[in-house]
Design an enzyme around this catalytic site. Structure first.
Site, PDB file in Angstrom:
ATOM      1  N   ASP A  82      -2.757  23.079  38.970  1.00 49.34           N
ATOM      2  CA  ASP A  82      -4.104  22.773  39.469  1.00 49.34           C
ATOM      3  C   ASP A  82      -4.367  23.388  40.834  1.00 49.34           C
ATOM      4  O   ASP A  82      -3.451  23.921  41.478  1.00 49.34           O
ATOM      5  CB  ASP A  82      -4.351  21.252  39.480  1.00 49.34           C
ATOM      6  CG  ASP A  82      -3.149  20.466  40.010  1.00 49.34           C
ATOM      7  OD1 ASP A  82      -2.334  21.047  40.753  1.00 49.34           O
ATOM      8  OD2 ASP A  82      -3.026  19.273  39.672  1.00 49.34           O
ATOM      9  N   ASN A 153      -2.386   6.764  39.725  1.00 47.53           N
ATOM     10  CA  ASN A 153      -3.297   6.359  38.650  1.00 47.53           C
ATOM     11  C   ASN A 153      -2.852   6.923  37.298  1.00 47.53           C
ATOM     12  O   ASN A 153      -3.583   6.843  36.316  1.00 47.53           O
ATOM     13  CB  ASN A 153      -4.723   6.821  38.954  1.00 47.53           C
ATOM     14  CG  ASN A 153      -4.816   8.337  39.087  1.00 47.53           C
ATOM     15  OD1 ASN A 153      -3.836   9.040  38.858  1.00 47.53           O
ATOM     16  ND2 ASN A 153      -5.987   8.830  39.443  1.00 47.53           N
ATOM     17  N   HIS A 155      -2.298  10.136  36.609  1.00 51.34           N
ATOM     18  CA  HIS A 155      -2.758  11.490  36.256  1.00 51.34           C
ATOM     19  C   HIS A 155      -1.586  12.457  36.118  1.00 51.34           C
ATOM     20  O   HIS A 155      -0.540  12.279  36.725  1.00 51.34           O
ATOM     21  CB  HIS A 155      -3.827  12.002  37.237  1.00 51.34           C
ATOM     22  CG  HIS A 155      -3.333  12.420  38.590  1.00 51.34           C
ATOM     23  ND1 HIS A 155      -4.191  12.613  39.649  1.00 51.34           N
ATOM     24  CD2 HIS A 155      -2.088  12.699  39.078  1.00 51.34           C
ATOM     25  CE1 HIS A 155      -3.493  13.004  40.705  1.00 51.34           C
ATOM     26  NE2 HIS A 155      -2.226  13.049  40.393  1.00 51.34           N
ATOM     27  N   GLU A 160      -7.451  13.267  35.103  1.00 50.84           N
ATOM     28  CA  GLU A 160      -7.623  11.931  35.657  1.00 50.84           C
ATOM     29  C   GLU A 160      -7.877  10.906  34.552  1.00 50.84           C
ATOM     30  O   GLU A 160      -8.260  11.279  33.439  1.00 50.84           O
ATOM     31  CB  GLU A 160      -8.805  11.947  36.633  1.00 50.84           C
ATOM     32  CG  GLU A 160      -8.648  12.934  37.789  1.00 50.84           C
ATOM     33  CD  GLU A 160      -7.678  12.459  38.872  1.00 50.84           C
ATOM     34  OE1 GLU A 160      -6.739  11.691  38.561  1.00 50.84           O
ATOM     35  OE2 GLU A 160      -7.851  12.865  40.035  1.00 50.84           O
TER      36      GLU A 160
HETATM   37  P1  PGA Z   1       3.045  13.432  44.766  1.00 45.42           P
HETATM   38  O1  PGA Z   1       1.897  13.723  43.686  1.00 45.42           O
HETATM   39  O2  PGA Z   1       4.220  14.245  44.349  1.00 45.42           O
HETATM   40  O3  PGA Z   1       2.457  13.960  46.058  1.00 45.42           O
HETATM   41  O4  PGA Z   1       3.292  11.973  44.748  1.00 45.42           O
HETATM   42  C1  PGA Z   1       2.182  13.542  42.348  1.00 45.42           C
HETATM   43  C2  PGA Z   1       0.936  13.758  41.524  1.00 45.42           C
HETATM   44  O5  PGA Z   1      -0.156  13.351  41.955  1.00 45.42           O
HETATM   45  O6  PGA Z   1       1.048  14.326  40.431  1.00 45.42           O
END
Ligand code: PGA
Length: 265
Positions: A82, A153, A155, A160
């Site tokens: 992304d 959450n 994702h 999302e």
């Molecule tokens: P993080 O993000 O490694 O910064 O916890 C994980 C994600 O949102 O996929």
């Protein structure tokens, strides 16, 4: 230090390590193994890569292996999950910049083989760009491995939580998305304030992620414990995107540290 332990949570394979460093090393081991197997078999290895705090140690480990001469990215092609939209590649908050800093500048990966969705495409061209990203991956024969993190959450990439049916959600292509409130709240860490967070992004679709020949889900730290438990033990639902990984459980491995596994029971 105690060794890792392997759990089978329904059909999912979950390996729990004493700490995040050990879980990250295991992710790097698996990626290095994919490169070692795919390159002789097909002439190249197609890696799906992730950003965020969690994979930083994985990239440190991969870069160290390249420096030591035990791994090469010469025959690797990479696709990142992304990118914020809109954003310039030289913006230190862009995921292109993150990848440059953490991996691309440290390994022998040709710049034209390191694909990150382009946060500078005109909005009118974004849908074409996203569709082209899927076509490039498919033209390369699909992803040999996709490295994933999990948002609080649930994702995966910036796919999302959604009210779609699981089947509709599983079919989503690469596309432009609005970020979820929890994602934006967590992004304040990078952006400095809620107002500064870029609220939209381009994300690889669920379809492409689930189509990867293997998937590594890396989750570490106590903040991930509730969502990891829900994803593995709750219903399979688009309202918790990572739960969809259970529809392809035989090719997914969950690499956790003890704090992230604490609520699995
Ligand atoms: P993080 O993000 O490694 O910064 O916890 C994980 C994600 O949102 O996929």
């Amino acid at each position: 230090m105690p060794a890792e332990r392997t759990l089978h949570v329904a059909d999912s394979t979950v390996i729990v390590f004493p700490d995040a460093a050990a879980a990250s090393r295991a992710a790097a081991d698996r990626i290095a193994r994919v490169v070692a197997e795919a390159v002789p078999a097909r002439g190249k290895a197609i890696l799906g890569l992730a950003t965020g705090a969690t994979p930083e140690r994985v990239y440190d480990d991969l870069a160290a292996r390249v420096k030591a001469g035990s791994l090469s990215f010469r025959d690797v092609v990479s696709y990142n999950l992304d990118e914020y939209y809109p954003i310039q590649p030289l913006d230190p908050l862009s995921y292109r910049y993150y990848m440059h800093r953490n991996l691309f500048s440290r390994v022998d990966l040709a710049p034209n083989r390191a694909h990150v969705l382009d946060g500078t495409v005109p909005e009118s061209a974004a849908a074409d760009h996203a569709a082209e990203f899927d076509r490039w991956i498919e033209a390369d024969g699909g992803l040999d491995v996709q490295l994933l993190g999990i948002g609080r959450n649930g994702h995966i990439g910036f796919n999302e939580p959604s009210e779609l049916s699981p089947a509709e959600f599983a079919a989503l292509p690469t596309r432009m998305v609005d970020l979820h409130p929890i994602t934006k709240a967590d992004a304040v860490r990078e952006f400095g304030s809620a107002e500064a967070v870029i609220p939209r992004a381009l994300t690889m679709g669920v379809r492409q992620i689930l189509a990867a020949r293997s998937i590594i889900m890396l989750a570490t730290g106590p903040k991930k414990a509730p969502v990891v438990t829900q994803a593995l033990k709750g219903p399979i639902t688009a309202s918790l995107p990572a739960s969809l990984l259970r529809t392809v459980a035989d090719k997914v491995v969950w690499l956790l540290d003890e704090p992230a596994a604490a609520e699995l029971g």
